[in-house]
Design a protein around this motif. Structure first.
Motif, PDB file in Angstrom:
ATOM      1  N   ILE A 153       0.866  -1.178   0.000  1.00  0.00           N
ATOM      2  CA  ILE A 153       0.000   0.000   0.000  1.00  0.00           C
ATOM      3  C   ILE A 153       0.906   1.232   0.000  1.00  0.00           C
ATOM      4  O   ILE A 153       1.870   1.303   0.765  1.00  0.00           O
ATOM      5  CB  ILE A 153      -0.921   0.028   1.232  1.00  0.00           C
ATOM      6  CG1 ILE A 153      -1.734  -1.271   1.323  1.00  0.00           C
ATOM      7  CG2 ILE A 153      -1.846   1.234   1.182  1.00  0.00           C
ATOM      8  CD1 ILE A 153      -2.504  -1.422   2.616  1.00  0.00           C
ATOM      9  N   CYS A 162      -4.519  -3.078  -0.909  1.00  0.00           N
ATOM     10  CA  CYS A 162      -5.635  -2.403  -0.234  1.00  0.00           C
ATOM     11  C   CYS A 162      -6.748  -3.383   0.114  1.00  0.00           C
ATOM     12  O   CYS A 162      -7.468  -3.221   1.091  1.00  0.00           O
ATOM     13  CB  CYS A 162      -6.188  -1.288  -1.102  1.00  0.00           C
ATOM     14  SG  CYS A 162      -5.013   0.037  -1.366  1.00  0.00           S
ATOM     15  N   LEU A 197     -11.343  -1.203   0.342  1.00  0.00           N
ATOM     16  CA  LEU A 197     -12.282  -0.564  -0.575  1.00  0.00           C
ATOM     17  C   LEU A 197     -12.817  -1.517  -1.625  1.00  0.00           C
ATOM     18  O   LEU A 197     -13.598  -1.099  -2.477  1.00  0.00           O
ATOM     19  CB  LEU A 197     -11.679   0.697  -1.236  1.00  0.00           C
ATOM     20  CG  LEU A 197     -10.984   0.528  -2.584  1.00  0.00           C
ATOM     21  CD1 LEU A 197     -10.819   1.858  -3.249  1.00  0.00           C
ATOM     22  CD2 LEU A 197      -9.703  -0.208  -2.451  1.00  0.00           C
TER      23      LEU A 197
HETATM   24  S1  SF4 Z   1      -7.897   1.951  -0.371  1.00  0.00           S
HETATM   25 FE1  SF4 Z   1      -7.731   1.723   1.826  1.00  0.00          FE
HETATM   26  S2  SF4 Z   1      -5.734   0.855   2.150  1.00  0.00           S
HETATM   27 FE2  SF4 Z   1      -5.742   1.638   0.082  1.00  0.00          FE
HETATM   28  S3  SF4 Z   1      -4.897   3.688   0.269  1.00  0.00           S
HETATM   29 FE3  SF4 Z   1      -7.108   3.886   0.359  1.00  0.00          FE
HETATM   30  S4  SF4 Z   1      -7.624   3.817   2.505  1.00  0.00           S
HETATM   31 FE4  SF4 Z   1      -5.554   3.053   2.294  1.00  0.00          FE
END
Ligand code: SF4
Lengths: 471, 211
Positions: free
Chosen positions: A108, A409, A413
């Protein structure tokens, strides 16, 4: 010279010019790039026939779309694949360093920056991602930008910005055992609200914050954006410098000495003024669980889901009603009686080695409860995964019935294959509990890694400090 | 970027606080590597009854008749009336791209999330912050008058209607100027290339490890 806040110092040291209209041209030391918000920026550069101003200021990695299983087989979803391939092509074309999907350093974006020392104290850092505030933990001015601004930074190494106001959030005293950085930031957001920091740059300070490790500090600043503040930051101290020392991109030798001396000044001066101050007592902070669809809808583990009738603000009241309906909850239900279907330990908020250790300490010698359909552990980077495996944490998780995945991630999401089904209830260590965030119709409760692991083994929310280590 | 000077259009009310960018354009549509074509999936989860995925033929999908954007009286709306903290959440510029692609040019709300607010200006969208009481009043006007139109004049910084309503709004001079002229911000910055280079030379002495 008048007393300055940390934010003032960061701002002043990066101001290239002041414009007449109150904006400034701000120099950006570092840009982190991922596959979702960059393709249109690179396309823009090409269309305008522009080149990156300073190629070495950029570092890229794919994270949002990458699968967390069977990496060797590549990306199954053709649209995700195009996006990741596009990043590879763009980085190659423009000569930007990229940690590709099969690189051990991939992860990440907000995890790998600090891990590599690409994030350093006293710099300005941006990324096309709202959780860029994470890097503020290093006494860095770090904020999320849109794709047009990604392009702007690529082309000019600068951004046209207006200075935010200064806000101080101070947490005095010591945290009680079992209370973590995640609980602190959720409590702060619960107190000031998701728009409480809008227009401000927040500095987190006080004994409880200073006592945190860098991992804990990153958890705090990561969620500054959930309080509405584009940037959250924490002063540089010994903990910061110790963490940065020896990192791949950190300065070495003579430059290291010079850097440390320079960084030491990046704290708020005695007597500096803030436009807004919020003070919390660390001893009053309890482990938190969010009950609704906004991070401000948070309660302590010993509390019950609140009733909308008690809210006087009509817009808030409606919001609470809608949240209860979406979450499938009744007001008055004690939060520790709510069973969970899925557990997700990961995301840029809580996927660092310390988070893995905290979750493993609970999982050790226990089993994931029968009613929990899936429990995922997704480390934040390949290097964290490697370290955790060295410590045997993967085995603890697997023996307990968790799945041990590849970095990315993931279910934070749900852009890859990891997602909730409608109405599935998830204890998640991520940062957003918005409707559909982890999959359409999915219900997210934000918690710390220890609380997530505890929910996994108990089958419902429970105060993790009540679970004594199993020998 | 498309210029914005003056617009008269129907206003559509979205009576919800904390509308996040994932609601504006759900994540599955972020996989596109283009800037355009997001309009049909604006507010996808609220607008349609089924689950949307990229590549679907949106014209054959069942729409949610209760969702305000689907109501005939708001057809062709270009002004979005919204509540507090509009555009919170992810930094995705796909959100303003989707709004713009759908035809929205102005958003009026008591407050906006910072990144979204900023992103609007890069895409010819005008976000206007007004006090809560005034936004309440506009919601009421829209609700009670079918076909209610507002005129947003960026030059004058006013919002007016046929009934004599007149509201002034505030905006940064720089943003106003860029929007009125449809300026390319990168070009503006590159006009200061010498100053950027001079800054870098100075910093090389102070923070050589960054160069
Ligand atoms: S999707 Fe979730 S894990 Fe990835 S950068 Fe955004 S907040 Fe962070």
């Amino acid at each position: 010279m008048s007393a300055k806040t940390l934010y003032d110092k960061l701002w002043d040291s990066h101001e290239v010019r002041k414009n007449d209209d109150g904006t400034s041209l701000l120099y950006i030391d570092r840009q982190l790039i991922h596959e979702v918000t960059s393709p249109q920026a690179f396309e823009g550069l090409r269309l305008a026939n522009r080149k990156p101003w300073k190629v070495s200021a950029n570092l890229a990695t794919p994270d949002h779309n990458v699968p967390t299983t069977n990496r060797s087989e590549g990306i199954e979803d053709p649209i995700s694949k195009i996006q990741v391939d596009t990043l590879d092509q763009n980085c190659e074309y423009f000569g930007i360093t990229e940690f590709k999907m099969d690189d051990i350093r991939q992860g990440i974006v907000h995890v790998i920056g600090p891990e590599q020392g690409a994030t350093l104290p006293a710099m300005t850092l941006v990324c096309g991602d709202s959780h860029t505030s994470t890097h503020g933990a290093f006494g860095t001015l770090a904020f999320g930008v849109g794709t047009s601004e990604v392009e702007h930074v690529l082309a000019t190494q600068c951004l046209i910005q207006k200075k935010s106001k200064n806000m101080l959030v101070r947490v005095d005293g010591q945290l009680k055992p079992g209370v973590t950085a995640k609980d602190v930031i959720l409590t702060i957001i619960g107190k000031i609200g998701t728009a409480g920091g809008t227009g401000y740059a927040i500095e987190f300070a006080g004994e409880a914050i200073q006592s945190l490790s860098m991992e804990g500090r990153m958890t705090i600043s990561n969620m500054a954006i959930e309080a509405g503040a584009r940037a959250g930051m924490i002063a540089v101290d010994d903990t910061t410098i110790e963490y940065v020392k020896g990192k791949t991109c950190a300065p070495k030798g003579e430059q290291w000495e010079m850097a440390v001396e320079y960084w030491r000044d990046f704290h708020t001066d005695e007597g500096a003024m803030f436009d807004k101050e919020v003070i919390l007592d660390a001893a009053c902070i309890q482990p938190q669980v969010t009950w609704g669809t906004s991070p401000e809808m948070t309660i302590a583990i010993n509390e019950s889901v609140p009733a909308p009738e008690q809210e006087t603000d009509p817009v808030k009241k409606e919001g609470m009603k809608a949240a209860l309906k979406y979450m499938g909850l009744e007001a008055g239900t004690p939060i520790n009686e709510i069973p969970v279907d899925v557990v997700f330990i990961g995301s840029c908020t809580n996927s660092r080695i310390e988070d893995m250790r905290a979750a493993a300490a609970i999982a050790r010698g226990r089993k994931v409860a029968g009613n929990v359909q899936q429990a995922l552990v997704v480390p934040g980077s390949g290097l964290i995964k490697q370290q955790a495996e060295k410590e045997g944490l993967d085995k603890i998780f697997i023996e307990a019935g968790f799945e041990w995945r590849e970095p990315g991630c993931s279910m934070c999401l749900a852009m890859n294959a990891d997602r909730l089904e409608p109405q599935q209830r998830c204890a998640s260590t991520s940062n957003r509990n918005f409707e559909g965030r982890q999959g359409q119709g999915g219900r997210t409760h934000l918690v710390s890694p220890a609380m997530a692991a505890a929910a996994a083994v108990a089958g419902h929310f429970i105060d993790s400090s009540k679970l004594k280590p199993v020998a | 970027m498309e210029k914005f000077t003056c617009l008269t259009a129907i206003a559509v009310p979205l009576d919800r606080a904390n509308v996040d960018t994932d609601a504006i354009i759900p994540k599955q549509f972020l996989k596109s590597i283009k800037r355009s074509g997001f309009g049909p999936n604006l507010f996808d989860e609220w607008r349609y009854l089924d689950h949307g995925e990229p590549g679907m033929d949106n014209s054959t999908r069942a729409v949610n008749p209760d969702f305000v954007l689907n109501q005939a009286r708001y057809a062709g709306a270009q002004i979005l009336l919204a509540r507090d903290n509009f555009g919170c959440g992810s930094s995705r510029e796909h959100a303003p791209w989707a709004l713009e692609d759908f035809g929205i040019r102005v958003i009026i709300a008591p407050s906006f999330a910072d990144i979204f607010y900023n992103n609007c200006f890069k895409n010819g969208l005008l976000p206007i912050v007004l006090p809560e009481e005034i936004v309440d009043k506009l919601f009421e006007m829209v609700d009670t008058n079918e076909g209610y139109q507002l005129t947003v004049d960026l030059e004058q910084q006013t919002i007016t209607d046929d009934g004599g309503l007149k509201i002034n709004f505030e905006l940064d001079e720089f943003r106003r100027h860029c929007l009125l002229e449809g300026l390319d911000e990168i070009g503006l910055t590159l006009a200061h290339a010498d100053e950027i280079r001079a800054y870098e030379e100075k910093q090389k002495q102070i923070t050589p490890w960054l160069f």
